[in-house]
Design an enzyme around this catalytic site. Structure first.
Site, PDB file in Angstrom:
ATOM      1  CB  SER A 144      -0.896   0.015   1.247  1.00 23.58           C
ATOM      2  OG  SER A 144      -1.574   1.251   1.374  1.00 23.58           O
ATOM      3  CE1 TYR A 155      -4.130  -1.921   5.247  1.00 25.98           C
ATOM      4  CE2 TYR A 155      -3.311   0.259   4.637  1.00 25.98           C
ATOM      5  CZ  TYR A 155      -3.804  -0.978   4.274  1.00 25.98           C
ATOM      6  OH  TYR A 155      -3.975  -1.287   2.949  1.00 25.98           O
TER       7      TYR A 155
END
Length: 254
Positions: A144, A155
């Protein structure tokens, strides 16, 4: 004892295949002629996708698997080998985030690390011996932009870790015949971003990037390309990114 059938097509194992980027990637790779092993927890969704792409079940198989479970990971690899005899590509796509609120309020934030970082590492460890022995194979990790521009603790930690693992593994395997590529999407319209109100492209753009690096391996690809700008700003002017983040947070907390 089951004997795998000869298969002239490249064989790819794809995790997180039941929806979003995974399902879009399955469609793109099927269109490009791959034999696929589709894995996810939601078997019904996997079966619907398999029926859509290959009703015979000879070119595409599904395996219900929770990638955080060692037994499920081993079963996934075993089923791929039983059906096709080899694994040419492993695509570590399965990923989760904290659904709502802040990570420190979540009852089990470490599950994000287990899914996004530990599982790709362990799956890679399972397929590498055979790939190295054959001097042929590809690992594609879906990280990501949050692994470059940090914005959510757990995350981003998982994606920073996956990015570091991928870039180091690529160097560790130089000359081995096994290629490692990293695909780092920004905000993409999937179940994971359902609560976001900003304009986002669909998962097909990431699926094409994944398929492209399988055909022409690259170190890292950011999708869409304009995310190169915030990635560059994070490196040369992090205070600018801080200011934008603070502005977004202030609007959120009003």
């Amino acid at each position: 004892m089951s004997i795998s059938r000869p298969n002239p097509r490249p064989v790819a194992v794809l995790t997180g295949a039941s929806s979003g980027i995974g399902a879009a990637t399955a469609r793109e790779l099927s269109r490009r002629g791959y034999a696929l092993v589709l894995a996810a927890r939601r078997l019904e969704a996997l079966e619907a996708l398999r029926s859509e792409l290959d009703s015979s079940g000879e070119r595409i198989i599904t395996v219900q698997a929770d990638v955080t479970e060692d037994g499920d990971r081993r079963h996934l690899v075993a089923e791929a080998l039983r059906q096709f005899g080899r694994i040419d590509a492993l695509i570590n796509n399965a990923g989760i985030s904290i659904a709502r609120g802040m990570w420190w309020d979540d009852p089990d934030p470490v599950r994000v690390l287990k899914t996004n970082l530990e599982a790709p590492i362990e799956l890679t460890r399972l397929v590498l011996p055979a790939m190295r022995a054959r001097r042929h194979g590809q690992i594609v990790n879906v990280a990501s932009v949050a692994g470059i521009v940090a914005f959510q603790g757990i995350y981003s930690a998982s994606k920073f870790g996956l990015r570091g693992f991928s870039l180091a593994l690529r160097r560790e395997l130089l000359g081995s015949g096994v290629n490692v590529s990293l695909v780092s999407p920004g905000f993409i319209k999937t179940e994971l971003t359902a609560g976001a109100s900003i304009p986002m492209p669909g998962p097909e753009i990431v699926a094409r990037a994944i398929a492209d690096v399988l055909e022409r391996p690259k170190r890292e690809v950011l999708v869409p390309r304009w995310y190169r700008l915030p990635a560059l700003l994070e490196q040369i002017a992090p205070s600018v990114v801080d200011s934008v983040t603070a502005l977004m947070r202030s609007k959120r907390y009003r």
